[in-house]
Each structure stands twice: as C-alpha cells, then as structure tokens.
Design a protein around this motif. Structure first.
Motif, PDB file in Angstrom:
ATOM      1  N   MET A   3       0.818  -1.196   0.000  1.00 19.90           N
ATOM      2  CA  MET A   3       0.000   0.000   0.000  1.00 19.90           C
ATOM      3  C   MET A   3       0.864   1.264   0.000  1.00 19.90           C
ATOM      4  O   MET A   3       0.535   2.265  -0.635  1.00 19.90           O
ATOM      5  CB  MET A   3      -0.940   0.019   1.209  1.00 19.90           C
ATOM      6  N   VAL A   4       1.980   1.212   0.708  1.00 16.12           N
ATOM      7  CA  VAL A   4       2.888   2.351   0.758  1.00 16.12           C
ATOM      8  C   VAL A   4       3.422   2.655  -0.634  1.00 16.12           C
ATOM      9  O   VAL A   4       3.466   3.814  -1.063  1.00 16.12           O
ATOM     10  CB  VAL A   4       4.048   2.093   1.739  1.00 16.12           C
ATOM     11  N   TRP A   5       3.823   1.617  -1.372  1.00 13.13           N
ATOM     12  CA  TRP A   5       4.341   1.823  -2.724  1.00 13.13           C
ATOM     13  C   TRP A   5       3.255   2.311  -3.670  1.00 13.13           C
ATOM     14  O   TRP A   5       3.528   3.099  -4.594  1.00 13.13           O
ATOM     15  CB  TRP A   5       4.977   0.540  -3.249  1.00 13.13           C
ATOM     16  N   ILE A   6       2.025   1.848  -3.458  1.00 10.59           N
ATOM     17  CA  ILE A   6       0.904   2.355  -4.259  1.00 10.59           C
ATOM     18  C   ILE A   6       0.760   3.857  -4.054  1.00 10.59           C
ATOM     19  O   ILE A   6       0.588   4.631  -5.008  1.00 10.59           O
ATOM     20  CB  ILE A   6      -0.410   1.630  -3.873  1.00 10.59           C
ATOM     21  N   LEU A   7       0.867   4.286  -2.801  1.00 16.51           N
ATOM     22  CA  LEU A   7       0.762   5.708  -2.493  1.00 16.51           C
ATOM     23  C   LEU A   7       1.917   6.494  -3.088  1.00 16.51           C
ATOM     24  O   LEU A   7       1.722   7.594  -3.610  1.00 16.51           O
ATOM     25  CB  LEU A   7       0.710   5.917  -0.976  1.00 16.51           C
ATOM     26  N   VAL A   8       3.125   5.945  -2.997  1.00 13.38           N
ATOM     27  CA  VAL A   8       4.294   6.628  -3.559  1.00 13.38           C
ATOM     28  C   VAL A   8       4.107   6.831  -5.053  1.00 13.38           C
ATOM     29  O   VAL A   8       4.353   7.924  -5.590  1.00 13.38           O
ATOM     30  CB  VAL A   8       5.586   5.841  -3.268  1.00 13.38           C
ATOM     31  N   ARG A   9       3.674   5.783  -5.751  1.00 12.99           N
ATOM     32  CA  ARG A   9       3.455   5.896  -7.200  1.00 12.99           C
ATOM     33  C   ARG A   9       2.374   6.929  -7.514  1.00 12.99           C
ATOM     34  O   ARG A   9       2.506   7.719  -8.453  1.00 12.99           O
ATOM     35  CB  ARG A   9       3.073   4.537  -7.779  1.00 12.99           C
ATOM     36  N   GLN A  10       1.301   6.911  -6.708  1.00 13.68           N
ATOM     37  CA  GLN A  10       0.212   7.856  -6.943  1.00 13.68           C
ATOM     38  C   GLN A  10       0.675   9.296  -6.725  1.00 13.68           C
ATOM     39  O   GLN A  10       0.358  10.201  -7.517  1.00 13.68           O
ATOM     40  CB  GLN A  10      -0.961   7.539  -6.001  1.00 13.68           C
ATOM     41  N   ILE A  11       1.458   9.530  -5.671  1.00 16.12           N
ATOM     42  CA  ILE A  11       1.942  10.879  -5.384  1.00 16.12           C
ATOM     43  C   ILE A  11       2.915  11.339  -6.480  1.00 16.12           C
ATOM     44  O   ILE A  11       2.879  12.497  -6.907  1.00 16.12           O
ATOM     45  CB  ILE A  11       2.604  10.936  -3.996  1.00 16.12           C
ATOM     46  N   LEU A  12       3.786  10.431  -6.937  1.00 16.07           N
ATOM     47  CA  LEU A  12       4.702  10.792  -8.024  1.00 16.07           C
ATOM     48  C   LEU A  12       3.923  11.171  -9.282  1.00 16.07           C
ATOM     49  O   LEU A  12       4.274  12.125  -9.986  1.00 16.07           O
ATOM     50  CB  LEU A  12       5.650   9.621  -8.313  1.00 16.07           C
ATOM     51  N   GLN A  13       2.875  10.419  -9.566  1.00 18.71           N
ATOM     52  CA  GLN A  13       2.033  10.740 -10.721  1.00 18.71           C
ATOM     53  C   GLN A  13       1.407  12.121 -10.546  1.00 18.71           C
ATOM     54  O   GLN A  13       1.343  12.914 -11.499  1.00 18.71           O
ATOM     55  CB  GLN A  13       0.938   9.691 -10.860  1.00 18.71           C
ATOM     56  N   MET A  14       0.972  12.425  -9.325  1.00 17.12           N
ATOM     57  CA  MET A  14       0.363  13.728  -9.057  1.00 17.12           C
ATOM     58  C   MET A  14       1.380  14.856  -9.227  1.00 17.12           C
ATOM     59  O   MET A  14       1.059  15.935  -9.728  1.00 17.12           O
ATOM     60  CB  MET A  14      -0.248  13.727  -7.657  1.00 17.12           C
ATOM     61  N   PHE A  15       2.630  14.600  -8.827  1.00 18.30           N
ATOM     62  CA  PHE A  15       3.668  15.614  -9.004  1.00 18.30           C
ATOM     63  C   PHE A  15       3.984  15.832 -10.487  1.00 18.30           C
ATOM     64  O   PHE A  15       4.302  16.952 -10.897  1.00 18.30           O
ATOM     65  CB  PHE A  15       4.930  15.238  -8.238  1.00 18.30           C
ATOM     66  N   ALA A 114      -6.766   5.296  -4.591  1.00 21.56           N
ATOM     67  CA  ALA A 114      -5.682   4.381  -4.963  1.00 21.56           C
ATOM     68  C   ALA A 114      -5.445   3.314  -3.915  1.00 21.56           C
ATOM     69  O   ALA A 114      -5.118   2.168  -4.247  1.00 21.56           O
ATOM     70  CB  ALA A 114      -4.392   5.177  -5.186  1.00 21.56           C
ATOM     71  N   SER A 115      -5.612   3.664  -2.641  1.00 21.46           N
ATOM     72  CA  SER A 115      -5.245   2.730  -1.575  1.00 21.46           C
ATOM     73  C   SER A 115      -6.420   1.928  -1.013  1.00 21.46           C
ATOM     74  O   SER A 115      -6.247   0.792  -0.581  1.00 21.46           O
ATOM     75  CB  SER A 115      -4.580   3.493  -0.420  1.00 21.46           C
ATOM     76  N   ALA A 116      -7.622   2.525  -1.013  1.00 15.15           N
ATOM     77  CA  ALA A 116      -8.753   1.847  -0.378  1.00 15.15           C
ATOM     78  C   ALA A 116      -9.977   1.715  -1.264  1.00 15.15           C
ATOM     79  O   ALA A 116     -10.939   1.050  -0.882  1.00 15.15           O
ATOM     80  CB  ALA A 116      -9.131   2.587   0.916  1.00 15.15           C
ATOM     81  N   GLY A 117      -9.977   2.344  -2.434  1.00 18.63           N
ATOM     82  CA  GLY A 117     -11.088   2.181  -3.356  1.00 18.63           C
ATOM     83  C   GLY A 117     -12.171   3.243  -3.201  1.00 18.63           C
ATOM     84  O   GLY A 117     -12.178   4.029  -2.250  1.00 18.63           O
ATOM     85  N   GLN A 118     -13.118   3.246  -4.149  1.00 14.65           N
ATOM     86  CA  GLN A 118     -14.178   4.246  -4.198  1.00 14.65           C
ATOM     87  C   GLN A 118     -15.020   4.264  -2.932  1.00 14.65           C
ATOM     88  O   GLN A 118     -15.444   5.319  -2.457  1.00 14.65           O
ATOM     89  CB  GLN A 118     -15.072   3.968  -5.407  1.00 14.65           C
ATOM     90  N   GLY A 119     -15.277   3.082  -2.364  1.00 13.04           N
ATOM     91  CA  GLY A 119     -16.133   3.006  -1.180  1.00 13.04           C
ATOM     92  C   GLY A 119     -15.607   3.796   0.000  1.00 13.04           C
ATOM     93  O   GLY A 119     -16.382   4.306   0.816  1.00 13.04           O
ATOM     94  N   ALA A 120     -14.287   3.933   0.108  1.00 13.34           N
ATOM     95  CA  ALA A 120     -13.710   4.624   1.258  1.00 13.34           C
ATOM     96  C   ALA A 120     -13.907   6.133   1.172  1.00 13.34           C
ATOM     97  O   ALA A 120     -13.844   6.819   2.202  1.00 13.34           O
ATOM     98  CB  ALA A 120     -12.220   4.292   1.367  1.00 13.34           C
ATOM     99  N   VAL A 121     -14.138   6.672  -0.040  1.00 18.86           N
ATOM    100  CA  VAL A 121     -14.394   8.109  -0.186  1.00 18.86           C
ATOM    101  C   VAL A 121     -15.631   8.504   0.612  1.00 18.86           C
ATOM    102  O   VAL A 121     -15.740   9.619   1.133  1.00 18.86           O
ATOM    103  CB  VAL A 121     -14.571   8.478  -1.673  1.00 18.86           C
ATOM    104  N   PHE A 122     -16.560   7.564   0.727  1.00 15.34           N
ATOM    105  CA  PHE A 122     -17.783   7.737   1.507  1.00 15.34           C
ATOM    106  C   PHE A 122     -17.482   8.238   2.915  1.00 15.34           C
ATOM    107  O   PHE A 122     -18.214   9.058   3.473  1.00 15.34           O
ATOM    108  CB  PHE A 122     -18.468   6.363   1.534  1.00 15.34           C
ATOM    109  N   TYR A 123     -16.372   7.765   3.483  1.00  9.51           N
ATOM    110  CA  TYR A 123     -16.063   8.076   4.882  1.00  9.51           C
ATOM    111  C   TYR A 123     -15.426   9.448   5.086  1.00  9.51           C
ATOM    112  O   TYR A 123     -15.299   9.893   6.231  1.00  9.51           O
ATOM    113  CB  TYR A 123     -15.150   6.999   5.466  1.00  9.51           C
ATOM    114  N   VAL A 124     -15.001  10.122   4.020  1.00  3.58           N
ATOM    115  CA  VAL A 124     -14.385  11.436   4.200  1.00  3.58           C
ATOM    116  C   VAL A 124     -15.309  12.571   3.768  1.00  3.58           C
ATOM    117  O   VAL A 124     -14.910  13.737   3.820  1.00  3.58           O
ATOM    118  CB  VAL A 124     -13.038  11.555   3.451  1.00  3.58           C
TER     119      VAL A 124
END
Length: 305
Positions: A3-15, A114-124
């Motif tokens: 999951m950490v590497w997924i986040l790193v890749r996602q953040i790099l893509q965002m940059f 990226a890390s928890a899926g569409q369903g987790a957006v519900f919680y924020v």
C-alpha cells in the motif's frame, strides 16, 4: 508495504501533473485568469462529483453506522488539528490556518481511491464538509482577527457546492434512487477531472513563487512539520482507539489528516489582503514534503493496525 508503494506511485504521478501545470503557466498557455477558471471547475464541478460518486454504494447497516462514526471522528480530528496548529502558531494567522486545514478534497481523495477504493471516499465526505465550514469560520477568524462567530454565515454555507453535493449524496444513499447510465457516466467523467486539475493548480501556484525565497522560508517548513508530522501522529493515536473492523474508515480519515496544506489558505489570504506569497509557499513546500510523510504515516498505521 504494498500500500505504501501504491501511495508513492500515486503521489509521483500527481507531481508529474503538477509539473505540467507549472510548464503550461510558464509558457503562457494558462494565465492567471485561466487558473481561476480551473479553480471554479474544481470547486463547482469536479469535487462535488467525486463526493456524490462516493455515496453511490450499497446502503447497509454497517455503512450507516460508518457514516455516523466517521462524522463524529472527523469533528474530533479537525478540532484537535485546529488546537494543535493554534498552539504552535499563536501569533501567525496564516500558519495557524495552514497547519489546521489539510487538502483532502483535491489531494487526499486520489490517494484514498488508490489505496482503499471508491467506497472509502464515503467516509471522508463529512470530513470535507466540516473542514470547509471550519475554513469559512475559524480560518477566516485567524486571518482577520474577527470573532469566530462572525464567520458563521448560514446563507453562504447552504450555497456551498461541497455541502450541496453531500446533501445530494446522502439523498441518493438513503433513498436508493437509481441514476440512469448516461448520468452515472457523466458524473464519473467529471469526477475524473479532480486529480489532474487540482495538481495543475498546484503547479500553477509553484510557477508564481520565487523558488529561492520559498526554499529559504523557515516558517513554511515549520508549518509543514506541524501539518505533515505532528497532526497526523496525533490523528493516528486517536484513530487507533477505533476497532480493527473499521480499517477502511480509519485509513481514509488518516489520509485526510496527513495531507499537505490545503490550497484554500492562499485563496483566503488573497481575499483578505494578507501575505498571499507566504500562504502559497506553505502549500507548495508541504506538498513537496508530503511525498515522504504521507506514505510514512500510512506505513506506520499499517504496522499498528
């Protein structure tokens, strides 16, 4: 660790997307007026679409309980964040604003997806609502020195696009009203604009700063330390009190709390005639440093939870 590497890749893509925004502004392909238009698309279309889409999940007793718990947790976490930021920056309104309020809508939601899926957006969803209310009330009070109660303007709140989106999302969630496929497709397409446009905006902010002055601004690093380290660690401790069965909710809220400084600090600083370049620098520096701190926070949480 995956999951950490997924986040790193996602953040790099965002940059990389932020780099495109930087290049477009520097080459004159996007002007200041154009960047304001991008902001309007983000605020009035893309983020509301993401929020509504987050509610398009099956209504279950677990999710009903989850939305109530996440709302309560979000309120506690945001109050804690505001208190910590005020404690560290009692005489610096911009720093207290920047430290208190993260960027869950434009920066956090792509990481949650990226890390928890569409369903987790519900919680924020409630977190985003409370954060925006806090910015319009407590945040403005910090910048202007006016009493907190003067920021409580109900007419503005009920017209806010994020609040309207949450009300629509709750209506769809509780009534189970079906959306036609073309509407769902359009909603998904607009929601997909959120990440690229948000990061283009960050790049445009960066293009308007003096890099040398920004890198020498000690206050921006102090704000980043509070925003990216102190507050996420406090949130991690509080969220650890919740049961393991709520892992997706805990992860979504932790990511929301671990995000860099929200770009609205620059918007409000400019609106109220405060130090706009300083506000922008807190956004940019914290966003750059988040490449390290956000995956670290999730890595620690994964090990503990």
């Amino acid at each position: 660790m995956e999951m950490v590497w997924i986040l790193v890749r996602q953040i790099l893509q965002m940059f990389l997307l932020a780099g495109l925004g930087y290049a477009l502004f520097k080459t004159g392909k996007i002007t200041r007026e154009g960047s304001a238009s991008l902001g309007n698309i983000l605020i009035y279309l893309a983020l509301p679409a993401v929020i509504i889409q987050g509610f398009l999940v099956e209504r279950t007793p677990e999710r009903i309980t989850g939305i109530l718990l996440s709302a309560a947790a979000a309120a506690v976490l945001l109050i804690l964040s505001a208190l910590i930021a005020r404690l560290f920056f009692p005489r610096d309104g911009i720093a207290a604003f920047a430290g208190a309020f993260s960027n869950p809508g434009f920066f956090g939601i792509p990481l949650i997806l990226a890390s928890a899926g569409q369903g987790a957006v519900f919680y924020v969803a409630c977190f985003i609502a409370f954060l925006n209310i806090g910015q319009w009330t407590w945040g403005v009070s910090l910048l202007t020195g006016q009493p907190f109660r003067q920021g409580l303007q109900l007419k503005k709140l009920i017209r806010a696009p994020f609040l309207i989106a949450i009300l629509i999302g709750l209506l769809l969630f509780f009534t189970r009203l079906p959306l036609p496929d073309p509407v769902r497709g359009a909603l998904s397409a607009v929601a997909g604009l959120n990440t690229p446009l948000a990061m283009f905006t960050v790049g445009i902010y960066l293009a308007q700063t003096d890099p040398v002055r920004m890198l020498k601004r000690k206050e921006a690093y102090a704000v980043s330390a509070v925003r990216l380290v102190v507050i996420p660690l406090a949130a991690l401790l509080l969220l650890s009190l919740l049961p393991k069965s709520l892992y997706d909710m805990k992860l979504a809220l932790l990511l929301a709390m671990a995000c860099p400084v929200g770009s609205n600090v620059a918007v409000y600083a400019q609106l109220h005639g405060k130090d706009y370049p300083y506000a922008v620098e807190t956004v940019v520096i914290s966003t750059l440093l988040s490449l390290v701190t956000v995956p670290a926070a999730v890595g620690i949480a994964s090990a503990i939870w």
